[in-house]
Write an enzyme that holds these catalytic residues in place. Sequence first.
Site, PDB file in Angstrom:
ATOM      1  CE  LYS A  13       0.884   1.354   4.406  1.00  0.00           C
ATOM      2  NZ  LYS A  13       1.626   2.525   4.770  1.00  0.00           N
ATOM      3  N   PRO A 101       9.152  -4.099  -0.180  1.00  0.00           N
ATOM      4  CG  PRO A 101       9.474  -1.808  -0.472  1.00  0.00           C
ATOM      5  CD  PRO A 101       8.731  -2.974  -1.038  1.00  0.00           C
ATOM      6  CB  ALA A 103      11.676  -1.794   7.667  1.00  0.00           C
ATOM      7  N   GLY A 105       7.662   1.171   4.664  1.00  0.00           N
ATOM      8  CA  GLY A 105       6.481   2.046   4.703  1.00  0.00           C
ATOM      9  C   GLY A 105       5.417   1.621   3.711  1.00  0.00           C
ATOM     10  CG  MET A 106       5.844   0.686   0.335  1.00  0.00           C
ATOM     11  SD  MET A 106       6.356   0.360  -1.354  1.00  0.00           S
ATOM     12  CE  MET A 106       4.812   0.494  -2.231  1.00  0.00           C
ATOM     13  N   GLY A 108       4.528  -4.227   4.322  1.00  0.00           N
ATOM     14  CA  GLY A 108       4.923  -5.585   3.931  1.00  0.00           C
ATOM     15  C   GLY A 108       4.563  -6.626   4.988  1.00  0.00           C
ATOM     16  CB  ALA A 111       1.263  -7.508   2.653  1.00  0.00           C
ATOM     17  CG  ASP A 143      -0.755  -0.103   7.953  1.00  0.00           C
ATOM     18  OD1 ASP A 143      -1.564   0.775   8.324  1.00  0.00           O
ATOM     19  OD2 ASP A 143       0.448   0.120   7.742  1.00  0.00           O
TER      20      ASP A 143
HETATM   21  P1  ATP Z   1       4.081  -0.238   7.802  1.00  0.00           P
HETATM   22  O1  ATP Z   1       4.063   0.399   6.440  1.00  0.00           O
HETATM   23  O2  ATP Z   1       2.895  -1.147   8.039  1.00  0.00           O
HETATM   24  O3  ATP Z   1       4.326   0.699   8.926  1.00  0.00           O
HETATM   25  P2  ATP Z   1       6.619  -1.269   6.996  1.00  0.00           P
HETATM   26  O4  ATP Z   1       6.257  -1.676   5.604  1.00  0.00           O
HETATM   27  O5  ATP Z   1       7.386  -0.006   7.161  1.00  0.00           O
HETATM   28  O6  ATP Z   1       5.320  -1.243   7.869  1.00  0.00           O
HETATM   29  P3  ATP Z   1       7.384  -3.963   7.512  1.00  0.00           P
HETATM   30  O7  ATP Z   1       7.965  -4.444   6.224  1.00  0.00           O
HETATM   31  O8  ATP Z   1       6.034  -4.427   7.869  1.00  0.00           O
HETATM   32  O9  ATP Z   1       7.474  -2.392   7.638  1.00  0.00           O
HETATM   33  O10 ATP Z   1       8.449  -4.388   8.640  1.00  0.00           O
HETATM   34  C1  ATP Z   1       8.600  -3.758   9.879  1.00  0.00           C
HETATM   35  C2  ATP Z   1       9.367  -4.696  10.815  1.00  0.00           C
HETATM   36  O11 ATP Z   1       8.472  -5.769  11.166  1.00  0.00           O
HETATM   37  C3  ATP Z   1      10.558  -5.382  10.153  1.00  0.00           C
HETATM   38  O12 ATP Z   1      11.730  -4.670  10.426  1.00  0.00           O
HETATM   39  C4  ATP Z   1      10.593  -6.765  10.777  1.00  0.00           C
HETATM   40  O13 ATP Z   1      11.487  -6.821  11.865  1.00  0.00           O
HETATM   41  C5  ATP Z   1       9.179  -6.990  11.346  1.00  0.00           C
HETATM   42  N1  ATP Z   1       8.397  -8.043  10.673  1.00  0.00           N
HETATM   43  C6  ATP Z   1       7.601  -8.934  11.281  1.00  0.00           C
HETATM   44  N2  ATP Z   1       7.000  -9.742  10.392  1.00  0.00           N
HETATM   45  C7  ATP Z   1       7.401  -9.345   9.179  1.00  0.00           C
HETATM   46  C8  ATP Z   1       7.108  -9.789   7.868  1.00  0.00           C
HETATM   47  N3  ATP Z   1       6.300 -10.815   7.615  1.00  0.00           N
HETATM   48  N4  ATP Z   1       7.680  -9.134   6.844  1.00  0.00           N
HETATM   49  C9  ATP Z   1       8.496  -8.074   7.088  1.00  0.00           C
HETATM   50  N5  ATP Z   1       8.829  -7.645   8.309  1.00  0.00           N
HETATM   51  C10 ATP Z   1       8.287  -8.262   9.356  1.00  0.00           C
END
Ligand code: ATP
Length: 303
Positions: A13, A101, A103, A105-106, A108, A111, A143
Amino acid sequence: MAAKEVTVRVPAKVNLQLSVGPRREDGFHELATVFHSVALHDDVTAIRQPAGSGISLTCDGEGVAEVPLDSSNLAWKAAQLLADASGVTADVALRIHKQIPVAGGMAGGSADAAGALIACDALWGLHTPKQELHEIAAVLGSDVPFSLHGGTAIGSGRGEQLTPVLAKGSFHWVFALASEGLSTAAVYQECDRLREGKHVPDPYVSDNLMHALRVGDPVLLGKSLDNDLQQAAFSLRPALQRVIEAGEEAGALGGIVSGSGPTCAFIARDADHALDIAVALTSSGLVRSVKRSFGPAHGARVI
Ligand code: ATP
């Protein structure tokens, strides 16, 4: 015969608007956000295991060194929570293929949690009502409900209360990925620090943005992108400001830090324009890699 494995595809997202209100007593911020799903996907596969095996998890693809493979992984938590809520034992091997990617901000991790919910629900033949899945998703993270839902939607509360938005057409996006992630919690903390002593108004959704979505106009959409966390992300990672400028210099209709960053999202007129922006960003040397995509995309679904 019941399937031995189920694969679910889940979109990333971008927040077209992220209006961050005052910090609530529970530590979360009151948000008004417009979520938009994009066709950059993680695939989550749930594989049947013999009784007593418990949960196991493997992960391949983008940035997986940073992804935990134990019970702290959001997909693992999702499988456990669904099993607990449904009174079944959680025997499943989860396999995640990441394109979103880490951490970045999308959303992940969110998802993957949404993918695990849908995949395990199908694998275990639970037929959990949509509303219940949404409630479990909201426990897992702000999210996660939107990752189930997809499309374009307004998120209120801490982002988990969704109202679908009727958006016309689809939009072309270019994403500039950074070498190192940003912690969502750290970005919110920095936002609070920057606002200390200032009046923080209630969050709102902009009429201009709603109009741009209703008419499906990428030029208006580009002008309406707005993220209250952007200054905090710049403050923690000053180089991001230069990335946004580079995208705009390359002709993007608008550029924004995605959610809490550090991924930067740019909107293009069409596929050719997106390619031009992607080439310019790649040759700028400011970003780790560049991806093109379109939105809105479907929410989590079995493939
Ligand atoms: P958001 O946009 O929801 O704030 P994000 O996209 O910035 O999150 P994520 O990719 O969700 O960040 O990852 C944040 C942290 O969550 C990672 O550094 C990791 O340690 C932890 N994590 C736990 N489960 C997962 C997963 N399935 N995939 C990625 N990171 C995960």
